[in-house]
Design a protein around this motif. Structure first.
Motif, PDB file in Angstrom:
ATOM      1  N   ALA A 141       0.773  -1.379  -0.051  1.00  0.00           N
ATOM      2  CA  ALA A 141       0.130  -0.083   0.015  1.00  0.00           C
ATOM      3  C   ALA A 141       0.883   1.253  -0.074  1.00  0.00           C
ATOM      4  O   ALA A 141       0.532   2.219  -0.755  1.00  0.00           O
ATOM      5  CB  ALA A 141      -0.992   0.096   1.428  1.00  0.00           C
ATOM      6  N   GLN A 142       2.031   1.228   0.756  1.00  0.00           N
ATOM      7  CA  GLN A 142       2.741   2.466   1.022  1.00  0.00           C
ATOM      8  C   GLN A 142       3.678   2.744  -0.459  1.00  0.00           C
ATOM      9  O   GLN A 142       3.669   3.735  -0.825  1.00  0.00           O
ATOM     10  CB  GLN A 142       3.638   2.321   2.054  1.00  0.00           C
ATOM     11  CG  GLN A 142       2.774   2.457   3.352  1.00  0.00           C
ATOM     12  CD  GLN A 142       3.605   2.923   4.626  1.00  0.00           C
ATOM     13  OE1 GLN A 142       4.644   3.616   4.777  1.00  0.00           O
ATOM     14  NE2 GLN A 142       3.495   2.385   5.740  1.00  0.00           N
TER      15      GLN A 142
ATOM     16  N   GLN B  56       1.242   4.083  -2.882  1.00  0.00           N
ATOM     17  CA  GLN B  56       1.271   5.545  -2.701  1.00  0.00           C
ATOM     18  C   GLN B  56       2.411   6.148  -3.138  1.00  0.00           C
ATOM     19  O   GLN B  56       2.290   7.525  -3.750  1.00  0.00           O
ATOM     20  CB  GLN B  56       0.745   5.858  -1.107  1.00  0.00           C
ATOM     21  CG  GLN B  56       0.630   7.198  -0.858  1.00  0.00           C
ATOM     22  CD  GLN B  56      -0.633   7.846  -1.535  1.00  0.00           C
ATOM     23  OE1 GLN B  56      -1.796   7.228  -1.059  1.00  0.00           O
ATOM     24  NE2 GLN B  56      -0.680   8.758  -2.201  1.00  0.00           N
TER      25      GLN B  56
ATOM     26  N   TRP C 173      -8.585   6.408  -6.125  1.00  0.00           N
ATOM     27  CA  TRP C 173      -7.535   6.135  -5.097  1.00  0.00           C
ATOM     28  C   TRP C 173      -7.556   7.516  -3.719  1.00  0.00           C
ATOM     29  O   TRP C 173      -7.417   7.145  -2.666  1.00  0.00           O
ATOM     30  CB  TRP C 173      -6.075   6.025  -5.368  1.00  0.00           C
ATOM     31  CG  TRP C 173      -5.112   5.899  -4.480  1.00  0.00           C
ATOM     32  CD1 TRP C 173      -4.201   6.913  -4.038  1.00  0.00           C
ATOM     33  CD2 TRP C 173      -4.689   4.639  -3.903  1.00  0.00           C
ATOM     34  NE1 TRP C 173      -3.459   6.397  -3.150  1.00  0.00           N
ATOM     35  CE2 TRP C 173      -3.651   4.978  -3.166  1.00  0.00           C
ATOM     36  CE3 TRP C 173      -4.822   3.274  -4.154  1.00  0.00           C
ATOM     37  CZ2 TRP C 173      -2.995   4.270  -2.413  1.00  0.00           C
ATOM     38  CZ3 TRP C 173      -4.212   2.388  -3.161  1.00  0.00           C
ATOM     39  CH2 TRP C 173      -3.144   2.828  -2.360  1.00  0.00           C
ATOM     40  N   GLU C 174      -7.529   8.564  -4.467  1.00  0.00           N
ATOM     41  CA  GLU C 174      -7.493   9.589  -3.731  1.00  0.00           C
ATOM     42  C   GLU C 174      -8.586  10.005  -2.809  1.00  0.00           C
ATOM     43  O   GLU C 174      -8.466  10.192  -1.400  1.00  0.00           O
ATOM     44  CB  GLU C 174      -7.512  10.873  -4.405  1.00  0.00           C
ATOM     45  CG  GLU C 174      -6.088  11.073  -5.061  1.00  0.00           C
ATOM     46  CD  GLU C 174      -6.228  12.301  -6.131  1.00  0.00           C
ATOM     47  OE1 GLU C 174      -7.239  12.837  -6.405  1.00  0.00           O
ATOM     48  OE2 GLU C 174      -4.924  12.575  -6.618  1.00  0.00           O
TER      49      GLU C 174
ATOM     50  N   MET D 271     -10.249   7.294  -1.454  1.00  0.00           N
ATOM     51  CA  MET D 271     -10.258   5.996  -0.475  1.00  0.00           C
ATOM     52  C   MET D 271      -9.770   6.371   1.170  1.00  0.00           C
ATOM     53  O   MET D 271      -8.729   6.830   1.142  1.00  0.00           O
ATOM     54  CB  MET D 271      -9.659   4.960  -0.907  1.00  0.00           C
ATOM     55  CG  MET D 271      -9.940   3.667  -0.060  1.00  0.00           C
ATOM     56  SD  MET D 271      -9.038   2.257  -1.204  1.00  0.00           S
ATOM     57  CE  MET D 271      -7.649   2.351  -1.242  1.00  0.00           C
TER      58      MET D 271
ATOM     59  N   ASP E 163      -7.994   6.223   4.676  1.00  0.00           N
ATOM     60  CA  ASP E 163      -6.489   5.732   4.842  1.00  0.00           C
ATOM     61  C   ASP E 163      -6.819   4.186   5.414  1.00  0.00           C
ATOM     62  O   ASP E 163      -5.526   3.471   5.402  1.00  0.00           O
ATOM     63  CB  ASP E 163      -5.933   6.768   5.815  1.00  0.00           C
ATOM     64  CG  ASP E 163      -5.474   7.858   5.002  1.00  0.00           C
ATOM     65  OD1 ASP E 163      -5.446   7.917   3.803  1.00  0.00           O
ATOM     66  OD2 ASP E 163      -5.081   8.884   5.802  1.00  0.00           O
TER      67      ASP E 163
ATOM     68  N   LYS F 274      -5.828   1.621   3.015  1.00  0.00           N
ATOM     69  CA  LYS F 274      -4.190   1.894   2.459  1.00  0.00           C
ATOM     70  C   LYS F 274      -3.293   1.129   3.289  1.00  0.00           C
ATOM     71  O   LYS F 274      -2.431   1.951   3.674  1.00  0.00           O
ATOM     72  CB  LYS F 274      -4.058   3.409   2.000  1.00  0.00           C
ATOM     73  CG  LYS F 274      -5.076   3.798   1.143  1.00  0.00           C
ATOM     74  CD  LYS F 274      -4.814   5.350   1.093  1.00  0.00           C
ATOM     75  CE  LYS F 274      -5.830   5.953  -0.200  1.00  0.00           C
ATOM     76  NZ  LYS F 274      -5.503   7.671  -0.235  1.00  0.00           N
TER      77      LYS F 274
ATOM     78  N   VAL G 114      -6.029  -2.998   0.106  1.00  0.00           N
ATOM     79  CA  VAL G 114      -6.224  -2.147  -1.126  1.00  0.00           C
ATOM     80  C   VAL G 114      -7.147  -2.683  -2.044  1.00  0.00           C
ATOM     81  O   VAL G 114      -8.292  -1.653  -2.323  1.00  0.00           O
ATOM     82  CB  VAL G 114      -4.641  -1.938  -1.738  1.00  0.00           C
ATOM     83  CG1 VAL G 114      -5.008  -1.299  -2.901  1.00  0.00           C
ATOM     84  CG2 VAL G 114      -3.671  -1.429  -0.775  1.00  0.00           C
TER      85      VAL G 114
ATOM     86  N   LEU H 105     -10.669  -0.570  -2.639  1.00  0.00           N
ATOM     87  CA  LEU H 105     -11.003  -0.105  -4.090  1.00  0.00           C
ATOM     88  C   LEU H 105     -12.337  -0.411  -4.757  1.00  0.00           C
ATOM     89  O   LEU H 105     -13.160   0.237  -5.100  1.00  0.00           O
ATOM     90  CB  LEU H 105      -9.772  -0.118  -4.922  1.00  0.00           C
ATOM     91  CG  LEU H 105      -8.707   0.455  -4.712  1.00  0.00           C
ATOM     92  CD1 LEU H 105      -7.507   0.096  -5.589  1.00  0.00           C
ATOM     93  CD2 LEU H 105      -8.705   2.132  -4.924  1.00  0.00           C
TER      94      LEU H 105
END
Length: 466
Positions: free
Chosen positions: A315-316, A319, A389-390, A392, A394, A397, A402, A406
């Motif tokens: 996830a990170q 990002q 994505w933006e 969603m 945290d 994430k 993930v 989504l």
């Protein structure tokens, strides 16, 4: 004489509506003209076989006769229009939902679908009724009768309708998971024919984005009530909102590839990604690998390489890759794939670029993913709008949450998602990390996916209360 209604103004959008059993194209009252005039849409309502004449003409007709007539016309219109919104009332609503699982329509309007009959109809059977009579007179509210005095419909119900509707419902039950477009359901809270609880139960099984609107009253046909103009407006605005998300074709696409110890595999994936015309840029995030992953990536000068000093997780890493691009569409791709082709990439990304869905998933040719769709849509390569994505939370994430997050976002706040099975695969965890570590990672992933779905259900419940 009653006939097919076709309002045409060379629009790229069409409402294809299906009338009820024993009804006619006039079931929709002024709705066709309203959509045609106010939302620049073509509207078609075909006259079904056995309708518009006398009720005896329904005697020898079966579900297949109606469905085939609709399919013939719908297939032709899908080639003519960019967007086809399929709608229906009563029996027509069930057929519209049924066909939405088989055809790429942009949305479905479902009005009072009779998914479960009320008493006494639920106790009746065709054989029981045939002993007494084939037709029985409809009992309509006097106010509805007055409003429908200039509209054609059979004054009687036909005994065959019970079997036809039951067969349509059985077929719909098999197709429900295949419905991927938006669905708007309108239903009367005191419908004399169908149970409202059955409609609510059906909605819970839908995987696609959907909304409903409950109307006070006893009318089975809600297009003949005093407040019908507000319903027309709601319908037009709902599907206008869906269509407004449609994308422009010159959007940029970024392939985001998180990689951890993939030196043996990643070159195969990058060769395909860098040759895919639809991909504007490729970004690899080396997530603290201790092999030659970064060295292999550097052999592809057109690929942007980012490195994490230590392993931070999928996830990170995703990002970080997203932060390094301004692309409108994101394509999440694993680094250990075999059999990936530029054509597969195109087929995954194109539906999102065309604005058909907020997200599209490529289901891999692995045993579990092919056998059980639930597993397939919670992994695999996916294309999505950046905004998905933006927006969603945290909480999704994190590690393996993930994909489930989504899916929830595309269904609840986007314009839905879809998937297709392709002939490519990736290394299973047990083979990649060894049996013990691979098994532990697999169960850890399953736990994360389960947690993500619990979180999604909680958020969905909170949204409903609000």
């Amino acid at each position: 004489m009653v006939k097919t209604i076709y309002l045409k103004k060379n629009s790229k959008k069409e409402y294809f509506l299906i009338h009820g059993y024993t009804g006619s194209p006039e079931d929709f009252n002024e709705l066709p003209q309203y959509l045609h005039s106010n939302f620049n849409a073509d509207v078609k309502i075909i006259l079904l076989p056995g309708h518009g004449t006398k009720i005896e003409d329904l005697d020898d007709l079966h579900l297949v006769d109606f469905v085939q007539r609709i399919k013939d016309e719908l297939e032709k219109d899908l080639r003519m229009y960019d967007e086809v919104i399929l709608g229906g009332i009563s029996f027509g609503a069930i057929v519209a939902l049924l066909l939405a699982g088989d055809y790429p329509v942009y949305g479905v309007l479902s009005v009072n679908p009779v998914l479960k009959l009320k008493l006494p109809f639920s106790l009746l059977s065709t054989k029981m009724l045939q002993k007494y009579k084939k037709y029985w007179k409809k009992q309509l509210p006097s106010h509805e009768k007055e409003l429908r005095k200039n509209a054609f419909y059979y004054q009687h119900m036909h005994v065959n309708g019970l079997d036809i509707i039951q067969e349509a419902k059985r077929n719909l039950k098999k197709n429900i998971s295949k419905i991927q477009c938006r669905v708007l359901t309108l239903y009367s809270n005191n419908d004399p024919l169908g149970k409202m609880s059955a409609v609510k139960s059906f909605e819970k099984k839908l995987l696609c984005p959907h909304e409903h609107m409950r109307i006070d009253g006893k009318n089975h046909n809600i297009f003949f009530i005093d407040g019908r103009k507000a319903l027309y407006k709601k319908i037009g605005e709902y599907f206008e909102k869906t269509a407004s998300v449609k994308s422009i074709r010159n959007q940029r696409v970024a392939a985001i590839v998180p990689a951890y110890n993939e030196g043996k595999n990643i070159a195969t994936v990058l060769k395909v990604l860098t040759q895919a015309p639809i991909v504007s840029e490729t970004i690899v995030i080396d997530d603290g690998s201790n092999d030659d992953t970064s060295s292999v990536v550097k052999k592809f000068p057109q690929v942007k390489l980012l490195t994490n000093e230590k392993n931070k997780g999928k996830a990170q890493s995703l990002q970080r890759g997203i932060d390094a691009t301004s692309a409108d569409i994101l394509f999440f791709c694993d680094a250990d794939l075999q059999g990936l082709t530029t054509d597969i990439i195109q087929q995954i990304i194109q539906p999102v670029m065309d604005g058909k869905y907020s997200m599209f998933i490529g289901v891999r040719d692995n045993v579990m993913q092919k056998a059980i769709t639930f597993f397939g849509i919670n992994s695999g390569e996916r294309a999505l709008h950046r905004k998905l994505w933006e927006d969603m939370p945290d909480g999704f994430k994190f590690r393996y949450r993930v994909e489930a997050g989504l899916n929830f976002m595309a269904k609840s706040q986007g314009i839905g998602y879809s998937w297709k099975k392709f002939n490519y695969y990736h290394s299973i965890k047990e083979r990649k990390y060894g049996f013990i570590k691979g098994t532990v990672l697999r169960w850890w992933m399953n736990f994360d996916v389960g947690y993500a779905y619990a979180l999604a259900m909680l958020r969905a419940g909170i949204r409903k209360k609000i």
